[in-house]
Structure formats: C-alpha cells, structure tokens
Design a protein around this motif. Structure first.
Motif, mmCIF file in Angstrom:
data_model
loop_
_atom_site.group_PDB
_atom_site.id
_atom_site.type_symbol
_atom_site.label_atom_id
_atom_site.label_comp_id
_atom_site.label_asym_id
_atom_site.label_seq_id
_atom_site.Cartn_x
_atom_site.Cartn_y
_atom_site.Cartn_z
ATOM 1 N N ARG A 44 0.834 -1.214 0.000
ATOM 2 C CA ARG A 44 0.000 0.000 0.000
ATOM 3 C C ARG A 44 0.864 1.258 0.000
ATOM 4 N N LEU A 45 2.009 1.218 0.654
ATOM 5 C CA LEU A 45 2.928 2.345 0.563
ATOM 6 C C LEU A 45 3.387 2.533 -0.884
ATOM 7 N N TYR A 46 3.811 1.452 -1.497
ATOM 8 C CA TYR A 46 4.271 1.484 -2.892
ATOM 9 C C TYR A 46 3.169 1.992 -3.821
ATOM 10 N N GLN A 47 1.933 1.593 -3.559
ATOM 11 C CA GLN A 47 0.793 1.994 -4.395
ATOM 12 C C GLN A 47 0.544 3.494 -4.345
ATOM 13 N N THR A 48 0.947 4.131 -3.262
ATOM 14 C CA THR A 48 0.519 5.502 -2.965
ATOM 15 C C THR A 48 1.618 6.548 -3.036
ATOM 16 N N ILE A 49 2.820 6.196 -2.611
ATOM 17 C CA ILE A 49 3.817 7.199 -2.249
ATOM 18 C C ILE A 49 4.235 8.104 -3.409
ATOM 19 N N THR A 50 4.270 7.572 -4.637
ATOM 20 C CA THR A 50 4.778 8.383 -5.748
ATOM 21 C C THR A 50 3.849 9.533 -6.115
ATOM 22 N N TYR A 51 2.633 9.532 -5.598
ATOM 23 C CA TYR A 51 1.674 10.596 -5.925
ATOM 24 C C TYR A 51 1.727 11.745 -4.912
ATOM 25 N N TRP A 52 2.620 11.623 -3.932
ATOM 26 C CA TRP A 52 2.775 12.682 -2.922
ATOM 27 C C TRP A 52 4.039 13.472 -3.195
ATOM 28 N N PRO A 53 4.039 14.754 -2.830
ATOM 29 C CA PRO A 53 5.208 15.587 -3.130
ATOM 30 C C PRO A 53 6.411 15.235 -2.261
ATOM 31 N N ALA A 54 7.572 15.680 -2.724
ATOM 32 C CA ALA A 54 8.795 15.551 -1.929
ATOM 33 C C ALA A 54 8.594 16.191 -0.562
ATOM 34 N N GLU A 55 9.293 15.645 0.416
ATOM 35 C CA GLU A 55 9.272 16.090 1.814
ATOM 36 C C GLU A 55 8.058 15.576 2.590
ATOM 37 N N THR A 56 7.141 14.869 1.936
ATOM 38 C CA THR A 56 6.035 14.254 2.682
ATOM 39 C C THR A 56 6.589 13.192 3.616
ATOM 40 N N VAL A 57 6.037 13.132 4.823
ATOM 41 C CA VAL A 57 6.439 12.135 5.810
ATOM 42 C C VAL A 57 5.316 11.109 5.963
ATOM 43 N N PHE A 58 5.652 9.847 5.791
ATOM 44 C CA PHE A 58 4.714 8.749 5.970
ATOM 45 C C PHE A 58 5.026 8.025 7.270
ATOM 46 N N VAL A 59 3.987 7.672 7.985
ATOM 47 C CA VAL A 59 4.119 6.824 9.165
ATOM 48 C C VAL A 59 3.354 5.538 8.877
ATOM 49 N N SER A 60 4.054 4.409 8.899
ATOM 50 C CA SER A 60 3.421 3.121 8.622
ATOM 51 C C SER A 60 3.614 2.204 9.820
ATOM 52 N N VAL A 61 2.497 1.758 10.398
ATOM 53 C CA VAL A 61 2.564 0.931 11.597
ATOM 54 C C VAL A 61 1.795 -0.372 11.369
ATOM 55 N N VAL A 62 2.507 -1.370 10.908
ATOM 56 C CA VAL A 62 2.031 -2.761 10.897
ATOM 57 C C VAL A 62 3.142 -3.519 11.600
ATOM 58 N N ASP A 63 2.948 -3.804 12.870
ATOM 59 C CA ASP A 63 4.088 -4.060 13.757
ATOM 60 C C ASP A 63 3.830 -5.208 14.728
ATOM 61 N N PRO A 64 3.733 -6.438 14.203
ATOM 62 C CA PRO A 64 3.517 -7.563 15.128
ATOM 63 C C PRO A 64 4.662 -7.777 16.107
ATOM 64 N N GLY A 65 5.839 -7.211 15.822
ATOM 65 C CA GLY A 65 6.981 -7.365 16.724
ATOM 66 C C GLY A 65 7.172 -6.198 17.667
ATOM 67 N N VAL A 66 6.120 -5.388 17.879
ATOM 68 C CA VAL A 66 6.251 -4.216 18.747
ATOM 69 C C VAL A 66 6.792 -4.616 20.119
ATOM 70 N N GLY A 67 7.753 -3.837 20.599
ATOM 71 C CA GLY A 67 8.347 -4.095 21.896
ATOM 72 C C GLY A 67 9.513 -5.056 21.856
ATOM 73 N N SER A 68 9.775 -5.676 20.715
ATOM 74 C CA SER A 68 10.899 -6.610 20.588
ATOM 75 C C SER A 68 12.152 -5.839 20.189
ATOM 76 N N ASN A 69 13.173 -6.574 19.752
ATOM 77 C CA ASN A 69 14.428 -5.906 19.387
ATOM 78 C C ASN A 69 14.478 -5.475 17.934
ATOM 79 N N ARG A 70 13.353 -5.537 17.203
ATOM 80 C CA ARG A 70 13.350 -5.013 15.833
ATOM 81 C C ARG A 70 13.596 -3.506 15.876
#
Length: 280
Positions: A52-78
């Motif tokens: 979904r990031l790949y599907q979308t990101i090229t249509y946004w201008p430079a300097e846009t900040v994306f936050v993506s949180v799909v994180d089954p390992g939250v709290g681990s050493n990732r």
C-alpha cells in the motif's frame, strides 16, 4: 519539510488508537496537515502494508512524511527507522519488511535508526506496546514540522541492511508469462499481479488477444479459463473475466462488475501463482 503527514496502520478505526496518533502529531505542531493512507491493512500483514505504501507514495510531493505501523513485533528488538526515498520522501516504520516494495521498486538512499532517548513522546518510556503513538507518530510529526532534521532522527544505518520480505519476480518462458498475485483491489475484488505491462506485452500480446489464465495456490490449481486483454472493463460483457493494466502499470484480473477474488476464493502472496499464455 512540507508539513504533510500521511498515516497507515492495521489498527482500524473502531477505537481511539488512530485518534491518539493524530493527537500526538497535532500536539507537536497544530499546523500539520494529517492524512490517512489506510487503517484497514489486515492485522499483522506486513506485506500488504509494504504494497500500500508502494501503491501511494509516488503521488505525494517531496518532503512528505509517511508513518506506517504494521508491527507484530512491537516491543521486541526489531529496529525503528526512518527511510529517505530517492524522491526525498520519508517513511517512519518498524524495520520488519514494511519497506520491501519501496526499496525494490522506488529506491531508498538513506536510513536512520530512531534515537528514542530524544525522539519519543515524553513520559511514555514505560510503554512498550504502542510505538505507533509514542515513537512513530511523534517522530514523524517532529520531522514533518521541522522540529528535527533527518540527521537528528538518529544514527545512520546501511540501506542494504533494511529487511526485505521474499518477493518473486515475474518471468516469461517459452511464451508463458508467470507471476504472483501480489494484492487485491479490495473494494472491487480485482487481482493485482506483479507482471509489468512491459513484460506482458513482450509476449506479443495486444488488446483483444485471447489468453489462457491459470491460477494456483501451493501448486493446487484454483482457476483455469480463457479471457481477453482489454483496455477497460467495458471491453468485456457483464460478469465476464478480463485482463487489464491497473493503476500501477501491472496486469490485473477482473470480473466485469463482479469480485474475481470472492467468486474463486483467491487470496494474495508468494504462494498464489498466475500463468498467462496466448491461445493459438
């Protein structure tokens, strides 16, 4: 930065999780412009988050900040990182494969590990299960609002070390084009493959060509039928299947005004294979 913050999660919107991320970002800078990419990523599905990031990101201008949180390992050493693309956009994400398609299809030129001693929501140090709020939304907002520079995110890491999910390339062999079902056009049930338009047409296929399409899952054949390659859905009759070029310049499979995925119980991933050949 451009003060655009785009957020993607697998949280859904039935509780306050996404709203809490908004609140953290607005508290950093009330002038931030915050947008939703989607919050309907299937739970723990890192592959779909990456796509979904790949599907979308090229249509946004430079300097846009994306936050993506799909994180089954939250709290681990990732690791928690911020990646800078070749087009000067930024993605705040766990380093768990979420950046696979961006790295392979678009390009990442620099990445930094988030220094949580600086870039973490104040008084959240004892929380280990909501990094989307405490680390990613906070860091993303600070970056988008120019409170910190990219260099102040944390120490640089080698882009080559960013984790990638297995991703099989489409190919053509003796006139048969082979690929995978990467993702669904969820609303309409169309299948989106990893077969590029260029590879597809290198097989001598033109609009109106009749093709045999076979779909299998773990070598078990799920679907086999004839269909045509059309410019648009109207090139087939109601309820008929067709192949077409989707919005990412890849080959899609659809039923005219129907859900191909539901009709044939088809899902996505490396185990879902598709082969296409011209009918002589």
């Amino acid at each position: 930065m451009g003060k655009n913050l785009v957020i993607q999660t697998d949280f859904g919107t039935s509780d306050g999780a996404v709203s809490a991320m908004y609140g953290v970002a607005i508290s950093v800078d009330p002038d931030l412009r915050i947008f939703d990419l989607t919050h309907d990523i299937p739970q723990y599905n890192i592959w779909e988050g990456s796509y979904r990031l790949y599907q979308t990101i090229t249509y946004w201008p430079a300097e846009t900040v994306f936050v993506s949180v799909v994180d089954p390992g939250v709290g681990s050493n990732r690791l928690s990182i911020v990646a800078k693309t070749v087009d000067n956009q930024y993605i705040v994400s766990p380093d768990n494969g979420t950046l696979t398609h961006i790295k392979q299809q678009i390009g990442i030129k620099e990445a930094r590990v988030i220094d949580e001693t600086v870039n973490r929501l104040p008084k959240s140090g004892e929380s280990y299960t909501f990094h989307g709020r405490d680390v990613y939304a906070y860091t993303g907002a600070r970056l988008a609002a120019n409170v910190i520079t990219f260099e102040q995110v944390g120490p640089e890491i080698d882009v080559n070390q960013i984790i990638e999910l297995p991703n099989i390339e489409a190919s053509i062999n003796q006139g048969t084009i082979s690929g995978t079902i990467d993702i669904l056009d969820v609303r309409f049930g169309n299948l989106w493959t990893n077969i590029s338009r260029e590879l597809f047409k290198s097989g001598g296929i033109e609009y109106g060509t009749s093709l045999e399409v076979t779909i299998s899952n773990n070598r078990h054949q799920v679907y086999k039928n004839k269909m045509t390659f059309g410019r648009c859905f109207a090139d087939s009759r109601l309820g008929e299947p067709l192949l077409y070029v989707n919005s990412l310049d890849k080959i899609g499979v659809a039923l005219n005004q129907g859900s191909f995925a539901k009709a044939y119980h088809i899902s996505t991933g490396a185990n879902w294979k598709i082969s296409i050949r011209k009918i002589m």
